[in-house]
Design a protein around this motif. Sequence first.
Motif, mmCIF file in Angstrom:
data_model
loop_
_atom_site.group_PDB
_atom_site.id
_atom_site.type_symbol
_atom_site.label_atom_id
_atom_site.label_comp_id
_atom_site.label_asym_id
_atom_site.label_seq_id
_atom_site.Cartn_x
_atom_site.Cartn_y
_atom_site.Cartn_z
ATOM 1 N N LEU A 92 0.838 -1.055 0.045
ATOM 2 C CA LEU A 92 -0.101 0.161 -0.034
ATOM 3 C C LEU A 92 0.869 1.298 0.101
ATOM 4 C CD1 LEU A 92 -2.978 1.046 0.124
ATOM 5 C CD2 LEU A 92 -2.670 1.189 2.529
ATOM 6 N N PHE A 93 1.793 1.238 0.921
ATOM 7 C CA PHE A 93 2.682 2.403 1.026
ATOM 8 C C PHE A 93 3.649 2.642 -0.177
ATOM 9 C CE2 PHE A 93 2.165 2.164 5.915
ATOM 10 C CZ PHE A 93 1.134 2.976 5.820
ATOM 11 N N THR A 94 3.985 1.426 -0.769
ATOM 12 C CA THR A 94 5.090 1.528 -1.913
ATOM 13 C C THR A 94 4.155 1.911 -3.235
ATOM 14 O OG1 THR A 94 4.934 -0.808 -1.992
ATOM 15 C CG2 THR A 94 6.789 0.290 -0.758
ATOM 16 N N GLY A 95 2.909 1.780 -3.243
ATOM 17 C CA GLY A 95 2.204 1.869 -4.585
ATOM 18 C C GLY A 95 1.987 0.594 -5.472
ATOM 19 N N GLU A 96 2.543 -0.638 -4.789
ATOM 20 C CA GLU A 96 2.245 -1.827 -5.690
ATOM 21 C C GLU A 96 1.046 -2.423 -5.463
ATOM 22 O OE1 GLU A 96 6.726 -3.612 -5.689
ATOM 23 O OE2 GLU A 96 6.297 -2.805 -3.725
ATOM 24 N N TYR A 97 -0.219 -1.664 -5.789
ATOM 25 C CA TYR A 97 -1.261 -2.101 -5.406
ATOM 26 C C TYR A 97 -1.494 -3.424 -6.118
ATOM 27 C CZ TYR A 97 -1.577 2.625 -4.407
ATOM 28 O OH TYR A 97 -1.329 3.898 -3.928
ATOM 29 N N VAL A 98 -1.144 -4.066 -7.178
ATOM 30 C CA VAL A 98 -1.348 -5.474 -7.807
ATOM 31 C C VAL A 98 -0.971 -6.486 -6.846
ATOM 32 C CG1 VAL A 98 1.013 -5.533 -8.889
ATOM 33 C CG2 VAL A 98 -0.852 -6.704 -9.977
ATOM 34 N N TYR A 99 -0.084 -6.110 -5.952
ATOM 35 C CA TYR A 99 0.169 -7.248 -4.746
ATOM 36 C C TYR A 99 -0.826 -7.472 -3.730
ATOM 37 C CZ TYR A 99 4.563 -7.845 -7.181
ATOM 38 O OH TYR A 99 5.562 -8.114 -8.155
ATOM 39 N N LEU A 100 -1.896 -6.380 -3.511
ATOM 40 C CA LEU A 100 -2.792 -6.252 -2.807
ATOM 41 C C LEU A 100 -4.211 -7.079 -3.516
ATOM 42 C CD1 LEU A 100 -2.747 -2.813 -1.670
ATOM 43 C CD2 LEU A 100 -2.152 -4.896 -0.204
ATOM 44 N N SER A 101 -3.957 -7.671 -4.579
ATOM 45 C CA SER A 101 -5.333 -8.350 -5.292
ATOM 46 C C SER A 101 -5.736 -9.540 -4.544
ATOM 47 C CB SER A 101 -4.879 -8.976 -6.574
ATOM 48 O OG SER A 101 -3.755 -9.709 -6.683
ATOM 49 N N TYR A 102 -4.923 -10.105 -3.583
ATOM 50 C CA TYR A 102 -5.422 -11.137 -2.663
ATOM 51 C C TYR A 102 -6.595 -10.990 -1.957
ATOM 52 C CZ TYR A 102 -2.673 -8.990 1.031
ATOM 53 O OH TYR A 102 -2.149 -8.105 1.873
ATOM 54 N N LEU A 103 -6.699 -9.486 -1.505
ATOM 55 C CA LEU A 103 -7.694 -9.191 -0.645
ATOM 56 C C LEU A 103 -9.207 -9.457 -1.382
ATOM 57 C CD1 LEU A 103 -6.353 -5.795 0.573
ATOM 58 C CD2 LEU A 103 -6.633 -7.945 2.020
ATOM 59 N N GLY A 104 -9.250 -9.453 -2.986
ATOM 60 C CA GLY A 104 -10.382 -9.603 -3.515
ATOM 61 C C GLY A 104 -10.595 -10.698 -4.349
ATOM 62 N N TRP A 105 -9.607 -11.806 -3.963
ATOM 63 C CA TRP A 105 -9.702 -13.099 -4.384
ATOM 64 C C TRP A 105 -11.050 -13.844 -4.021
ATOM 65 C CZ3 TRP A 105 -9.641 -18.254 -3.536
ATOM 66 C CH2 TRP A 105 -9.168 -19.172 -4.539
ATOM 67 N N PRO A 106 -11.720 -14.656 -4.902
ATOM 68 C CA PRO A 106 -11.290 -15.053 -6.160
ATOM 69 C C PRO A 106 -11.960 -13.945 -7.287
ATOM 70 C CG PRO A 106 -13.279 -16.193 -5.521
ATOM 71 C CD PRO A 106 -12.813 -15.241 -4.223
ATOM 72 N N LEU A 107 -12.507 -12.816 -7.062
ATOM 73 C CA LEU A 107 -13.005 -11.777 -7.958
ATOM 74 C C LEU A 107 -11.762 -11.181 -8.967
ATOM 75 C CD1 LEU A 107 -16.148 -10.343 -6.082
ATOM 76 C CD2 LEU A 107 -16.134 -12.078 -7.510
ATOM 77 N N LEU A 108 -10.789 -11.123 -7.923
ATOM 78 C CA LEU A 108 -9.382 -10.587 -8.457
ATOM 79 C C LEU A 108 -8.510 -11.768 -8.730
ATOM 80 C CD1 LEU A 108 -9.165 -7.114 -6.641
ATOM 81 C CD2 LEU A 108 -9.888 -7.474 -8.602
ATOM 82 N N PRO A 109 -7.378 -11.628 -9.501
ATOM 83 C CA PRO A 109 -6.172 -12.720 -9.741
ATOM 84 C C PRO A 109 -5.395 -12.613 -8.622
ATOM 85 C CG PRO A 109 -5.882 -10.886 -11.254
ATOM 86 C CD PRO A 109 -7.398 -10.529 -10.436
ATOM 87 N N PRO A 110 -4.644 -13.939 -8.313
ATOM 88 C CA PRO A 110 -3.951 -13.797 -7.117
ATOM 89 C C PRO A 110 -2.838 -13.056 -7.580
ATOM 90 C CG PRO A 110 -3.823 -15.634 -8.446
ATOM 91 C CD PRO A 110 -4.984 -15.179 -8.932
ATOM 92 N N PRO A 111 -1.919 -12.426 -6.401
ATOM 93 C CA PRO A 111 -1.000 -11.579 -6.539
ATOM 94 C C PRO A 111 0.126 -12.290 -7.482
ATOM 95 C CG PRO A 111 -1.449 -11.704 -4.208
ATOM 96 C CD PRO A 111 -2.180 -12.953 -5.051
ATOM 97 N N PRO A 112 0.828 -11.413 -8.211
ATOM 98 C CA PRO A 112 1.996 -11.945 -9.293
ATOM 99 C C PRO A 112 3.239 -12.332 -8.515
ATOM 100 C CG PRO A 112 1.820 -9.826 -9.505
ATOM 101 C CD PRO A 112 0.601 -9.959 -8.661
ATOM 102 N N PHE A 113 3.162 -13.002 -7.424
ATOM 103 C CA PHE A 113 4.213 -13.534 -6.760
ATOM 104 C C PHE A 113 5.428 -14.480 -7.641
ATOM 105 C CE2 PHE A 113 1.454 -12.812 -3.051
ATOM 106 C CZ PHE A 113 2.110 -11.393 -2.631
ATOM 107 N N GLY A 114 4.803 -14.955 -8.604
ATOM 108 C CA GLY A 114 5.660 -16.221 -9.272
ATOM 109 C C GLY A 114 5.550 -17.391 -8.550
ATOM 110 N N ASP A 115 6.602 -18.086 -8.738
ATOM 111 C CA ASP A 115 6.766 -19.354 -7.951
ATOM 112 C C ASP A 115 7.040 -18.950 -6.648
ATOM 113 O OD1 ASP A 115 6.926 -21.901 -7.011
ATOM 114 O OD2 ASP A 115 8.890 -22.466 -8.207
ATOM 115 N N GLU A 116 6.168 -19.380 -5.394
ATOM 116 C CA GLU A 116 6.281 -19.046 -4.185
ATOM 117 C C GLU A 116 7.050 -20.039 -3.483
ATOM 118 O OE1 GLU A 116 2.826 -16.960 -2.306
ATOM 119 O OE2 GLU A 116 1.986 -18.033 -4.172
#
Length: 168
Positions: A92-116
Amino acid sequence: MYSRLVYRKPPDGIAVLAIVLGTQLPDLVDKPLAWTFHVLPSGRSLAHSVFAAVLASVVVWAYCRRRGRSDLGAAFAIGYVSHLVADGYTYLFTGEYVYLSYLGWPLLPPPPFGDEGTFLTHLQNITLSPGFALQLVMAVVVYVVWIEDGAPGRAAFGAVLERIRSSS
């Protein structure tokens, strides 16, 4: 803090167990299902979703309320929500909002963390970054406050373990 502000006393042992369960539940569900069993797309998906947080919190609160302990439901919900906040504040503070998509899963895609990776991968990648150092300081502060409060929950946790052992 909630217990001190609302009830003017430290939490009792059962309330401490409720908040511990709330803070750990998202990882206890998502990490094994994603990293070990590969059933979920990410270690932050199903139980890290706002939908799951609201559903679990409402169910636990309603159950606790029927038992005359709505404070336990509140403790669980506070723990659950604090976990989601702690996982997402840096994005949130760094503006990397795409990594917050887990908050809306399954309506939003999972965060693009790659191979975890696995649990071991994550343990091996721990570094003493400023964020991790802050987490360590917070853990020490919480531990000191817990000790000052008389270590509430220790006896309750022992009783739960004893119940589990005796039912086996």
